[in-house]
Design a protein around this motif. Structure first.
Motif, PDB file in Angstrom:
ATOM      1  N   TYR B  14       6.419 -10.414  -5.581  1.00  0.00           N
ATOM      2  CA  TYR B  14       7.101  -9.300  -6.484  1.00  0.00           C
ATOM      3  C   TYR B  14       6.728  -7.929  -6.129  1.00  0.00           C
ATOM      4  CZ  TYR B  14       8.062  -7.098 -10.651  1.00  0.00           C
ATOM      5  OH  TYR B  14       8.601  -6.106 -11.633  1.00  0.00           O
ATOM      6  N   MET B  15       5.630  -7.643  -5.980  1.00  0.00           N
ATOM      7  CA  MET B  15       5.091  -6.203  -5.876  1.00  0.00           C
ATOM      8  C   MET B  15       5.603  -5.743  -4.573  1.00  0.00           C
ATOM      9  SD  MET B  15       3.514  -5.246  -8.561  1.00  0.00           S
ATOM     10  CE  MET B  15       3.317  -3.609  -8.072  1.00  0.00           C
ATOM     11  N   SER B  16       5.696  -6.452  -3.471  1.00  0.00           N
ATOM     12  CA  SER B  16       6.291  -5.905  -1.861  1.00  0.00           C
ATOM     13  C   SER B  16       7.611  -5.593  -2.085  1.00  0.00           C
ATOM     14  CB  SER B  16       5.917  -6.850  -1.082  1.00  0.00           C
ATOM     15  OG  SER B  16       6.507  -8.187  -1.370  1.00  0.00           O
ATOM     16  N   GLN B  17       8.453  -6.087  -3.393  1.00  0.00           N
ATOM     17  CA  GLN B  17       9.686  -5.760  -3.253  1.00  0.00           C
ATOM     18  C   GLN B  17       9.837  -4.496  -4.359  1.00  0.00           C
ATOM     19  OE1 GLN B  17      11.986  -7.220  -1.055  1.00  0.00           O
ATOM     20  NE2 GLN B  17      10.208  -8.026  -0.545  1.00  0.00           N
ATOM     21  N   GLN B  18       8.911  -4.229  -4.863  1.00  0.00           N
ATOM     22  CA  GLN B  18       9.001  -3.166  -5.855  1.00  0.00           C
ATOM     23  C   GLN B  18       8.613  -1.679  -5.234  1.00  0.00           C
ATOM     24  OE1 GLN B  18       9.746  -3.400  -9.152  1.00  0.00           O
ATOM     25  NE2 GLN B  18      10.332  -5.200  -8.291  1.00  0.00           N
ATOM     26  N   PRO B  19       9.355  -0.655  -5.697  1.00  0.00           N
ATOM     27  CA  PRO B  19       9.290   0.749  -5.008  1.00  0.00           C
ATOM     28  C   PRO B  19       7.790   1.089  -5.114  1.00  0.00           C
ATOM     29  CG  PRO B  19      10.567   0.817  -6.860  1.00  0.00           C
ATOM     30  CD  PRO B  19      10.608  -0.582  -6.563  1.00  0.00           C
ATOM     31  N   LEU B  20       7.056   0.888  -6.243  1.00  0.00           N
ATOM     32  CA  LEU B  20       5.910   1.251  -6.759  1.00  0.00           C
ATOM     33  C   LEU B  20       4.577   0.742  -5.413  1.00  0.00           C
ATOM     34  CD1 LEU B  20       3.862   2.592  -8.714  1.00  0.00           C
ATOM     35  CD2 LEU B  20       3.437   0.251  -9.713  1.00  0.00           C
ATOM     36  N   LEU B  21       4.693  -0.071  -4.920  1.00  0.00           N
ATOM     37  CA  LEU B  21       3.765  -0.521  -3.984  1.00  0.00           C
ATOM     38  C   LEU B  21       3.875   0.354  -2.783  1.00  0.00           C
ATOM     39  CD1 LEU B  21       1.729  -2.419  -2.927  1.00  0.00           C
ATOM     40  CD2 LEU B  21       3.507  -3.797  -1.895  1.00  0.00           C
ATOM     41  N   TRP B  22       5.005   0.679  -2.253  1.00  0.00           N
ATOM     42  CA  TRP B  22       5.216   1.563  -1.078  1.00  0.00           C
ATOM     43  C   TRP B  22       5.176   3.041  -1.352  1.00  0.00           C
ATOM     44  CZ3 TRP B  22       3.682  -0.971   2.578  1.00  0.00           C
ATOM     45  CH2 TRP B  22       4.064  -2.571   2.575  1.00  0.00           C
ATOM     46  N   LEU B  23       5.530   3.345  -2.664  1.00  0.00           N
ATOM     47  CA  LEU B  23       5.416   4.759  -2.995  1.00  0.00           C
ATOM     48  C   LEU B  23       3.839   4.952  -2.840  1.00  0.00           C
ATOM     49  CD1 LEU B  23       6.201   7.489  -3.877  1.00  0.00           C
ATOM     50  CD2 LEU B  23       6.308   6.529  -6.420  1.00  0.00           C
ATOM     51  N   CYS B  24       2.901   4.056  -3.525  1.00  0.00           N
ATOM     52  CA  CYS B  24       1.528   4.455  -3.365  1.00  0.00           C
ATOM     53  C   CYS B  24       1.075   4.426  -2.254  1.00  0.00           C
ATOM     54  CB  CYS B  24       1.127   3.102  -4.319  1.00  0.00           C
ATOM     55  SG  CYS B  24      -0.552   3.092  -5.152  1.00  0.00           S
ATOM     56  N   ALA B  25       1.557   3.454  -1.274  1.00  0.00           N
ATOM     57  CA  ALA B  25       0.946   3.294   0.051  1.00  0.00           C
ATOM     58  C   ALA B  25       1.237   4.409   0.897  1.00  0.00           C
ATOM     59  CB  ALA B  25       1.536   2.052   0.676  1.00  0.00           C
ATOM     60  N   THR B  26       2.407   5.153   0.776  1.00  0.00           N
ATOM     61  CA  THR B  26       2.770   6.448   1.485  1.00  0.00           C
ATOM     62  C   THR B  26       1.817   7.654   1.093  1.00  0.00           C
ATOM     63  OG1 THR B  26       5.143   5.739   1.318  1.00  0.00           O
ATOM     64  CG2 THR B  26       4.507   8.102   1.629  1.00  0.00           C
ATOM     65  N   LEU B  27       1.581   7.616  -0.178  1.00  0.00           N
ATOM     66  CA  LEU B  27       0.640   8.851  -0.681  1.00  0.00           C
ATOM     67  C   LEU B  27      -0.999   8.578  -0.236  1.00  0.00           C
ATOM     68  CD1 LEU B  27       1.840   9.513  -4.511  1.00  0.00           C
ATOM     69  CD2 LEU B  27       2.424  10.500  -2.371  1.00  0.00           C
ATOM     70  N   PHE B  28      -1.397   7.060  -0.105  1.00  0.00           N
ATOM     71  CA  PHE B  28      -2.632   7.027   0.044  1.00  0.00           C
ATOM     72  C   PHE B  28      -2.793   6.980   1.651  1.00  0.00           C
ATOM     73  CE2 PHE B  28      -3.800   5.061  -3.869  1.00  0.00           C
ATOM     74  CZ  PHE B  28      -5.109   5.763  -3.999  1.00  0.00           C
ATOM     75  N   ALA B  29      -1.973   6.633   2.337  1.00  0.00           N
ATOM     76  CA  ALA B  29      -1.953   6.655   3.864  1.00  0.00           C
ATOM     77  C   ALA B  29      -1.967   8.420   4.118  1.00  0.00           C
ATOM     78  CB  ALA B  29      -0.694   6.194   4.615  1.00  0.00           C
ATOM     79  N   TYR B  30      -1.306   9.038   3.452  1.00  0.00           N
ATOM     80  CA  TYR B  30      -1.219  10.469   4.044  1.00  0.00           C
ATOM     81  C   TYR B  30      -2.654  11.187   3.615  1.00  0.00           C
ATOM     82  CZ  TYR B  30      -0.096  15.380   4.288  1.00  0.00           C
ATOM     83  OH  TYR B  30      -0.243  16.663   4.418  1.00  0.00           O
ATOM     84  N   TRP B  31      -2.879  10.375   2.222  1.00  0.00           N
ATOM     85  CA  TRP B  31      -4.141  11.028   1.754  1.00  0.00           C
ATOM     86  C   TRP B  31      -5.648  10.772   2.787  1.00  0.00           C
ATOM     87  CZ3 TRP B  31      -7.038   9.117  -3.164  1.00  0.00           C
ATOM     88  CH2 TRP B  31      -8.274  10.070  -3.549  1.00  0.00           C
ATOM     89  N   ILE B  32      -5.353   9.545   3.293  1.00  0.00           N
ATOM     90  CA  ILE B  32      -6.410   9.185   4.208  1.00  0.00           C
ATOM     91  C   ILE B  32      -6.457  10.218   5.479  1.00  0.00           C
ATOM     92  CG2 ILE B  32      -7.141   7.406   5.917  1.00  0.00           C
ATOM     93  CD1 ILE B  32      -6.266   5.488   3.727  1.00  0.00           C
ATOM     94  N   GLY B  33      -4.853  10.366   5.997  1.00  0.00           N
ATOM     95  CA  GLY B  33      -4.759  11.325   7.255  1.00  0.00           C
ATOM     96  C   GLY B  33      -5.398  12.617   6.975  1.00  0.00           C
ATOM     97  N   GLU B  34      -5.199  13.246   5.612  1.00  0.00           N
ATOM     98  CA  GLU B  34      -5.679  14.237   5.319  1.00  0.00           C
ATOM     99  C   GLU B  34      -7.287  14.445   5.470  1.00  0.00           C
ATOM    100  OE1 GLU B  34      -3.412  17.850   3.104  1.00  0.00           O
ATOM    101  OE2 GLU B  34      -4.714  16.695   1.977  1.00  0.00           O
ATOM    102  N   ILE B  35      -7.957  13.311   4.766  1.00  0.00           N
ATOM    103  CA  ILE B  35      -9.395  13.306   5.130  1.00  0.00           C
ATOM    104  C   ILE B  35      -9.761  13.598   6.385  1.00  0.00           C
ATOM    105  CG2 ILE B  35     -11.225  12.000   4.570  1.00  0.00           C
ATOM    106  CD1 ILE B  35     -10.019  10.928   1.811  1.00  0.00           C
TER     107      ILE B  35
END
Lengths: 119, 242
Positions: B14-35
């Motif tokens: 269910y979650m993998s088809q929802q926008p929330l999961l990949w929006l969240c993943a995008t922000l965290f991935a960038y955050w990790i990149g910045e750290i």
């Protein structure tokens, strides 16, 4: 002031988008919106007070906005694999050459026209 | 009662088809990149965007998620490209005077940078066997994404690939600009910023703002001006090659 600032920024983008489409300009809406915003900021100083804090917050994350398109590389991997040498050599050499020549041209012409850097 | 594992699987599908999961993943991935970028002493080789793209690419691959599903979520971040472009007006307007004072060097560097970028890119690609579609795809790669896509479309290029090449060009420029211009002994922040803005658009601009405010302002000027110039020059140069 988050909402007023956002509303104003989006309005400029919207107007830019409408003009771009109506006049079939090669420039996209946001770029026209940016031009419009520069003009408006020069004429209405109050506008800067509202928009600047939010704009600076957004600009700090400019690079983040490129991530979604960048991830699109996963669906172009086959084309890139087929032409990897042409693509990588072309992008690398042109970027190095253009940044180097562009910067040197700027310095040379600035010296010729007597407009050296202030510091 | 269903098995916990089956439950977890259902929640995932269910979650993998929802926008929330990949929006969240995008922000965290960038955050990790910045750290990682900050941890590496702000070394331009440790590029936050590049790290985020690799992390997300691997994640999509492992989970078997399509780019379309990913983009459904990530489009909210992508949408911000428009407003943030409008926001570039603020530093631009604040520095209108110093830009006006350097108008002649700006115009000269714009033409040289823009034309060099297109001609060298198409020349090298053609020598290495690129066809016309690929050349039309490569030609606008120095321009900010939304404009580049429009230009590539007009010339019959592959727009999805153009977007990717724009990102790669931006990354190369952001990584190489400091060592390259140190080597060439260019000390003028205006020249350094402007050149990287013309060639590496928003990436170059983001990088320039990290180093020096004047460089950042001149980079955003270069990015804006080259978006206009390339729209006219790219089709002309492409004609020369075919």
């Amino acid at each position: 002031m988050l909402v007023p600032a956002f509303a104003i920024i989006l309005l400029f983008q919207l107007v830019g988008e409408v003009i771009s489409r109506a006049l079939h300009l090669p420039l996209p809406g946001p770029v026209l919106g940016m031009v419009g915003m520069v003009v408006a900021l020069s004429m209405i100083p109050k506008l800067g007070e509202i928009v600047t804090p939010v704009a600076q917050g957004l600009l700090r994350y400019l690079a983040l906005m490129f991530v979604p398109v960048g991830v699109g590389i996963v669906s172009s991997l086959s084309t890139i694999e087929a032409h990897w040498l042409a693509i990588s050599a072309s992008l690398f050499l042109s970027t190095i050459a253009a940044i180097g020549l562009g910067a040197l041209t700027f310095v040379w012409v600035a010296r010729l026209t007597g407009g050296e850097a202030d510091e | 009662m269903s098995e916990p594992i089956a439950d977890a699987f259902q929640i995932w599908s269910y979650m993998s088809q929802q926008p929330l999961l990949w929006l969240c993943a995008t922000l965290f991935a960038y955050w990790i990149g910045e750290i990682l970028f900050v941890k590496a002493g702000r070394n331009p080789l440790v590029n936050a965007v590049l790290i985020a793209i690799v992390l997300l690419g691997v994640l999509l691959h492992i989970t078997g998620t399509s780019y379309e599903t990913y983009f459904d979520g990530a489009q909210f971040v992508h949408f911000m490209l428009g407003p943030v472009t409008v926001c570039l007006a603020i530093p631009l307007q604040a520095n209108l005077l110093s830009i006006r004072k350097a108008l002649i060097p700006i115009m000269a560097a714009l033409v040289v940078g823009s034309v060099t970028s297109i001609v060298v890119a198409l020349g090298v690609a053609k020598l290495l066997g690129a066809d016309q579609v690929l050349l039309a795809t490569i030609a606008p790669k120095s321009v900010t994404t939304p404009v580049a896509i429009g230009i590539a479309e007009g010339m019959g290029g592959d727009t999805a690939l153009t977007a990717v090449l724009v990102i790669i060009t931006g990354t190369i420029g952001a990584i190489c600009v400091t060592p390259l211009l140190n080597l060439l002994r260019v000390k003028d922040w205006r020249a350094r910023g402007f050149a990287v803005g013309v060639v590496s658009h928003g990436f170059g601009t983001a990088r320039a703002f990290q180093v020096n405010d004047t460089a950042g302002v001149f980079a955003s000027t270069g990015m804006g001006l080259n978006a206009v110039l390339t729209a006219f020059v790219a089709p002309l140069v492409l004609h020369l090659f075919f």
